[in-house]
Design an enzyme around this catalytic site. Structure first.
Site, PDB file in Angstrom:
ATOM      1  N   ALA A  75       9.700 -27.647 -36.037  1.00 32.19           N
ATOM      2  CA  ALA A  75       9.927 -27.599 -37.491  1.00 32.19           C
ATOM      3  C   ALA A  75       8.621 -27.319 -38.211  1.00 32.19           C
ATOM      4  O   ALA A  75       7.534 -27.626 -37.717  1.00 32.19           O
ATOM      5  CB  ALA A  75      10.522 -28.920 -37.980  1.00 32.19           C
ATOM      6  N   VAL A  76       8.774 -26.745 -39.389  1.00 32.89           N
ATOM      7  CA  VAL A  76       7.635 -26.412 -40.256  1.00 32.89           C
ATOM      8  C   VAL A  76       7.925 -26.965 -41.648  1.00 32.89           C
ATOM      9  O   VAL A  76       9.082 -26.917 -42.120  1.00 32.89           O
ATOM     10  CB  VAL A  76       7.432 -24.875 -40.295  1.00 32.89           C
ATOM     11  N   GLU A 108      18.884 -24.779 -27.534  1.00 30.81           N
ATOM     12  CA  GLU A 108      20.155 -24.587 -28.217  1.00 30.81           C
ATOM     13  C   GLU A 108      19.896 -24.743 -29.708  1.00 30.81           C
ATOM     14  O   GLU A 108      19.018 -25.510 -30.121  1.00 30.81           O
ATOM     15  CB  GLU A 108      21.224 -25.556 -27.718  1.00 30.81           C
ATOM     16  N   TYR A 120      13.500 -17.412 -33.002  1.00 36.33           N
ATOM     17  CA  TYR A 120      13.660 -17.314 -31.545  1.00 36.33           C
ATOM     18  C   TYR A 120      13.870 -15.863 -31.108  1.00 36.33           C
ATOM     19  O   TYR A 120      13.305 -15.420 -30.098  1.00 36.33           O
ATOM     20  CB  TYR A 120      14.832 -18.187 -31.081  1.00 36.33           C
TER      21      TYR A 120
HETATM   22  C1  LIG Z   1      12.768 -22.360 -37.924  1.00 41.43           C
HETATM   23  C2  LIG Z   1      11.418 -22.670 -38.540  1.00 41.43           C
HETATM   24  C3  LIG Z   1      10.640 -23.608 -37.586  1.00 41.43           C
HETATM   25  C4  LIG Z   1      10.624 -21.346 -38.708  1.00 41.43           C
HETATM   26  O1  LIG Z   1       9.285 -21.664 -39.081  1.00 41.43           O
HETATM   27  P1  LIG Z   1       8.406 -20.646 -39.948  1.00 41.43           P
HETATM   28  O2  LIG Z   1       6.989 -21.112 -39.879  1.00 41.43           O
HETATM   29  O3  LIG Z   1       8.987 -20.479 -41.293  1.00 41.43           O
HETATM   30  O4  LIG Z   1       8.573 -19.289 -39.128  1.00 41.43           O
HETATM   31  P2  LIG Z   1       7.572 -18.043 -39.122  1.00 41.43           P
HETATM   32  O5  LIG Z   1       6.987 -17.878 -40.478  1.00 41.43           O
HETATM   33  O6  LIG Z   1       6.620 -18.186 -37.976  1.00 41.43           O
HETATM   34  O7  LIG Z   1       8.575 -16.850 -38.852  1.00 41.43           O
HETATM   35  C5  LIG Z   1       8.540 -16.084 -37.661  1.00 41.43           C
HETATM   36  C6  LIG Z   1       9.737 -15.142 -37.664  1.00 41.43           C
HETATM   37  O8  LIG Z   1      10.945 -15.905 -37.587  1.00 41.43           O
HETATM   38  C7  LIG Z   1      11.960 -15.245 -38.369  1.00 41.43           C
HETATM   39  N1  LIG Z   1      12.358 -16.093 -39.489  1.00 41.43           N
HETATM   40  C8  LIG Z   1      11.694 -17.183 -39.990  1.00 41.43           C
HETATM   41  N2  LIG Z   1      12.379 -17.718 -41.021  1.00 41.43           N
HETATM   42  C9  LIG Z   1      13.484 -16.941 -41.187  1.00 41.43           C
HETATM   43  C10 LIG Z   1      14.568 -16.993 -42.095  1.00 41.43           C
HETATM   44  N3  LIG Z   1      14.645 -17.942 -43.061  1.00 41.43           N
HETATM   45  N4  LIG Z   1      15.546 -16.068 -41.956  1.00 41.43           N
HETATM   46  C11 LIG Z   1      15.495 -15.120 -40.995  1.00 41.43           C
HETATM   47  N5  LIG Z   1      14.458 -15.011 -40.111  1.00 41.43           N
HETATM   48  C12 LIG Z   1      13.474 -15.926 -40.203  1.00 41.43           C
HETATM   49  C13 LIG Z   1      11.352 -13.951 -38.852  1.00 41.43           C
HETATM   50  O9  LIG Z   1      11.553 -12.946 -37.880  1.00 41.43           O
HETATM   51  C14 LIG Z   1       9.881 -14.330 -38.919  1.00 41.43           C
HETATM   52  O10 LIG Z   1       9.009 -13.245 -38.874  1.00 41.43           O
HETATM   53  P3  LIG Z   1       8.622 -12.489 -40.262  1.00 41.43           P
HETATM   54  O11 LIG Z   1       8.270 -13.551 -41.274  1.00 41.43           O
HETATM   55  O12 LIG Z   1       7.471 -11.632 -39.862  1.00 41.43           O
HETATM   56  O13 LIG Z   1       9.861 -11.726 -40.663  1.00 41.43           O
HETATM   57  C15 LIG Z   1      11.559 -23.310 -39.956  1.00 41.43           C
HETATM   58  O14 LIG Z   1      12.436 -22.526 -40.738  1.00 41.43           O
HETATM   59  C16 LIG Z   1      12.086 -24.746 -39.937  1.00 41.43           C
HETATM   60  O15 LIG Z   1      11.311 -25.695 -39.815  1.00 41.43           O
HETATM   61  N6  LIG Z   1      13.419 -24.914 -40.079  1.00 41.43           N
HETATM   62  C17 LIG Z   1      14.022 -26.268 -40.134  1.00 41.43           C
HETATM   63  C18 LIG Z   1      13.961 -26.960 -38.796  1.00 41.43           C
HETATM   64  C19 LIG Z   1      14.783 -26.197 -37.752  1.00 41.43           C
HETATM   65  O16 LIG Z   1      15.881 -25.738 -38.022  1.00 41.43           O
HETATM   66  N7  LIG Z   1      14.221 -26.115 -36.533  1.00 41.43           N
HETATM   67  C20 LIG Z   1      14.862 -25.433 -35.418  1.00 41.43           C
HETATM   68  C21 LIG Z   1      15.840 -26.320 -34.749  1.00 41.43           C
HETATM   69  S1  LIG Z   1      16.597 -25.499 -33.366  1.00 41.43           S
END
Ligand SMILES: CC(C)(COP(=O)(O)OP(=O)(O)OC[C@H]1O[C@@H](n2cnc3c(N)ncnc32)[C@H](O)[C@@H]1OP(=O)(O)O)[C@@H](O)C(=O)NCCC(=O)NCCS
Length: 154
Positions: A75-76, A108, A120
């Site tokens: 998570a972020v 998953e 992913y």
């Molecule tokens: C999933 C999560 C960890 C992504 O973290 P993040 O730091 O925002 O991701 P990044 O900035 O490194 O993004 C990398 C790539 O992921 C994809 N991505 C990230 N957020 C996205 C979104 N909201 N919609 C679609 N693609 C997305 C894109 O391809 C992105 O690359 P780009 O920005 O160059 O297009 C974050 O949204 C989060 O914490 N979500 C809530 C917790 C969660 O659901 N965890 C996963 C449980 S399985």
């Protein structure tokens, strides 16, 4: 916009901060005590990401068994998303797993979690299957899980 991200291995002293961030990111948070116990388990590896102010902006926890890994949670901070932190965390984790002889990683994810699915896929995970009604979603009832795999050494 990408920011400069530092990723380091987490330790049990990070459990409080990780739990606080986890609670902001998921409907059902894990307590600091749960994280402290998890982080010292055999085969559990965790990393935290920090940007400019040294606070923890993201984390990833992965369990390994022999040459296989499973993402337990990642998570972020909602205010720091789309800055490359999630990608940096997992790329760093995969490099370390590769050095330790881990061959593939499984996970998953809820099929309606577009951000996680996007992350992913971007990192080369491929869909391998579906688990029907796997997650409870407060607003939608049950949600399917998508299972995904990635070869670590790429
Ligand atoms: C999933 C999560 C960890 C992504 O973290 P993040 O730091 O925002 O991701 P990044 O900035 O490194 O993004 C990398 C790539 O992921 C994809 N991505 C990230 N957020 C996205 C979104 N909201 N919609 C679609 N693609 C997305 C894109 O391809 C992105 O690359 P780009 O920005 O160059 O297009 C974050 O949204 C989060 O914490 N979500 C809530 C917790 C969660 O659901 N965890 C996963 C449980 S399985």
């Amino acid at each position: 916009m990408s920011v400069s991200v530092t990723v380091r291995q987490a330790n049990s002293k990070d459990a409080d901060e990780i739990a606080k961030l986890h609670a902001r990111c998921f409907a059902r948070g894990w307590t600091a005590r749960e994280f402290a116990a998890l982080l010292i388990q055999d085969g559990v590896h965790a990393w935290v990401a920090a940007t400019d102010d040294n606070a923890i902006d993201g984390f990833a926890v992965i369990r390994t068994v022999l040459d296989e890994a499973e993402i337990l949670t990642v998570a972020v901070d909602p205010e720091r998303r789309r800055g490359g932190i999630g990608r940096a965390l997992l790329i760093h984790a995969f490099a370390e797993l590769d050095k330790n002889g881990v061959a593939r990683c499984f996970l998953e994810v809820a099929q309606d979690n577009d951000a996680a699915l996007g992350l992913y896929r971007r990192l080369g995970f491929e869909v391998t299957g579906k688990r029907a009604n796997y997650y409870a979603n407060p607003s939608q009832g049950r949600v399917d899980a998508v299972t995904m795999t990635r070869i670590i050494a790429k």
